[in-house]
Write a protein that holds these residues in place. Structure first.
Motif, PDB file in Angstrom:
ATOM      1  N   THR A 188       0.823  -1.195   0.000  1.00 54.15           N
ATOM      2  CA  THR A 188       0.000   0.000   0.000  1.00 54.15           C
ATOM      3  C   THR A 188       0.865   1.255   0.000  1.00 54.15           C
ATOM      4  O   THR A 188       2.069   1.206   0.208  1.00 54.15           O
ATOM      5  CB  THR A 188      -0.940   0.021   1.214  1.00 54.15           C
ATOM      6  N   GLY A 189       0.218   2.380  -0.224  1.00 57.18           N
ATOM      7  CA  GLY A 189       0.904   3.671  -0.269  1.00 57.18           C
ATOM      8  C   GLY A 189       0.173   4.592  -1.221  1.00 57.18           C
ATOM      9  O   GLY A 189      -0.619   4.150  -2.059  1.00 57.18           O
ATOM     10  N   THR A 190       0.437   5.889  -1.101  1.00 55.70           N
ATOM     11  CA  THR A 190      -0.218   6.857  -1.968  1.00 55.70           C
ATOM     12  C   THR A 190       0.317   6.734  -3.391  1.00 55.70           C
ATOM     13  O   THR A 190       1.310   6.057  -3.651  1.00 55.70           O
ATOM     14  CB  THR A 190       0.025   8.278  -1.451  1.00 55.70           C
ATOM     15  N   ALA A 203       4.156   6.434  -4.451  1.00 56.61           N
ATOM     16  CA  ALA A 203       4.931   5.928  -3.311  1.00 56.61           C
ATOM     17  C   ALA A 203       5.913   4.839  -3.712  1.00 56.61           C
ATOM     18  O   ALA A 203       6.844   4.540  -2.967  1.00 56.61           O
ATOM     19  CB  ALA A 203       3.993   5.408  -2.218  1.00 56.61           C
ATOM     20  N   LYS A 234       4.715   1.670  -5.421  1.00 59.40           N
ATOM     21  CA  LYS A 234       4.097   0.350  -5.478  1.00 59.40           C
ATOM     22  C   LYS A 234       4.421  -0.349  -6.803  1.00 59.40           C
ATOM     23  O   LYS A 234       4.833  -1.507  -6.815  1.00 59.40           O
ATOM     24  CB  LYS A 234       2.575   0.470  -5.285  1.00 59.40           C
ATOM     25  N   HIS A 246      -4.280   0.898  -3.545  1.00 60.57           N
ATOM     26  CA  HIS A 246      -4.519   2.089  -2.722  1.00 60.57           C
ATOM     27  C   HIS A 246      -5.843   1.960  -1.969  1.00 60.57           C
ATOM     28  O   HIS A 246      -6.238   2.869  -1.246  1.00 60.57           O
ATOM     29  CB  HIS A 246      -4.560   3.345  -3.607  1.00 60.57           C
ATOM     30  N   HIS A 282       3.564  -1.119   3.852  1.00 55.54           N
ATOM     31  CA  HIS A 282       3.190   0.249   3.476  1.00 55.54           C
ATOM     32  C   HIS A 282       4.425   1.017   3.030  1.00 55.54           C
ATOM     33  O   HIS A 282       5.449   1.026   3.721  1.00 55.54           O
ATOM     34  CB  HIS A 282       2.535   0.956   4.659  1.00 55.54           C
ATOM     35  N   ALA A 328       6.192   4.640   2.016  1.00 52.05           N
ATOM     36  CA  ALA A 328       6.102   6.087   2.210  1.00 52.05           C
ATOM     37  C   ALA A 328       7.511   6.656   2.306  1.00 52.05           C
ATOM     38  O   ALA A 328       8.388   6.053   2.936  1.00 52.05           O
ATOM     39  CB  ALA A 328       5.315   6.429   3.478  1.00 52.05           C
ATOM     40  N   ASP A 329       7.719   7.800   1.662  1.00 50.74           N
ATOM     41  CA  ASP A 329       9.002   8.509   1.739  1.00 50.74           C
ATOM     42  C   ASP A 329      10.184   7.623   1.339  1.00 50.74           C
ATOM     43  O   ASP A 329      11.260   7.708   1.938  1.00 50.74           O
ATOM     44  CB  ASP A 329       9.218   9.082   3.142  1.00 50.74           C
TER      45      ASP A 329
END
Length: 217
Positions: free
Chosen positions: A36-38, A41, A43, A193, A206, A208-209
């Motif tokens: 997952t992730g925005t 990100a 994926k 998402h 997840h 992120a960053d």
């Protein structure tokens, strides 16, 4: 069935800074792993590396300890990718797209006919078998790509945002089919998402960053 592992992988496109850094993750047989992730990100980047399409700048990608290397080798190891953009040949029918893929991965013509019919039926597309891809709606094209992935009977199944264009009923149908793939013994990775889709999976990684954190190990 087989286990796919990334170990300490930095993933970057040519000449650019890494999209993901120090990624260590294992996709295990019989399990559904959510990634997952925005948007943006990483994926798709992660699944591309798992599929042998993006060699890690640092670290390794392996199936049962054997390096994936490139896409051809990944295919030979039974790594199936269902891409977000569906990757279907517009000049072929829905059935032909599936049958060609089955034969290309070692199935006989009889295997191809049987698996194609079963996969299309499972996705509610039997009536669209002989339609060209351009004649299908976006959701039907996405389901055809999923049917092709299911028909290949992979050791590892990588599904990239495969429910994004589907209504609730077809989304549930697809999630059940991915679960069936895991029950069959495949290692299944679902990039999504959608928190509801992720919640149906056994574990969640997840992004992120540029890093990965286990939301549910």
């Amino acid at each position: 069935m087989r286990t796919l592992t990334l170990d300490g992988a930095d993933l970057a496109y040519a000449g650019n800074e890494p999209v993901l850094r120090g990624i260590t993750v294992t996709a295990r047989p019989g399990e559904l792993l959510a990634v997952t992730g925005t948007s943006g990100a990483g994926k798709t980047t992660l699944l591309s590396a798992m599929a042998g399409m993006l060699p890690p700048r640092i670290g390794t990608v392996a199936v049962d300890g054997e390096p994936v290397g490139d896409r051809d080798r990944a295919v030979a190891q039974g790594v199936v990718l269902i891409p977000q953009d569906n990757g279907l040949a517009a000049i072929l029918t829905a059935a032909e797209n599936i049958a060609v893929a089955v034969i290309a991965t070692g199935g006989s013509p009889a295997d191809a006919r049987r698996r194609t019919a079963e996969a299309l039926d499972a996705l509610g597309l039997s009536g669209q078998a002989n339609q060209l891809i351009d004649e299908l709606s976006g959701g039907q094209q996405q389901r055809t790509a999923i049917a092709r992935g299911i028909a290949l009977h992979g050791n590892v199944v990588l599904a990239d945002e495969v429910t994004s264009e589907l209504d609730a009923a077809n989304r549930q149908r697809v999630l059940e089919l991915l679960r069936a793939e895991a029950t069959r013994g495949a290692a299944v990775v679902l990039a999504t998402h959608d928190p509801e889709a992720a919640a149906t999976c056994d574990r969640e990684l997840h992004l992120a960053d540029g890093e990965a954190v286990w939301a549910r190990p």
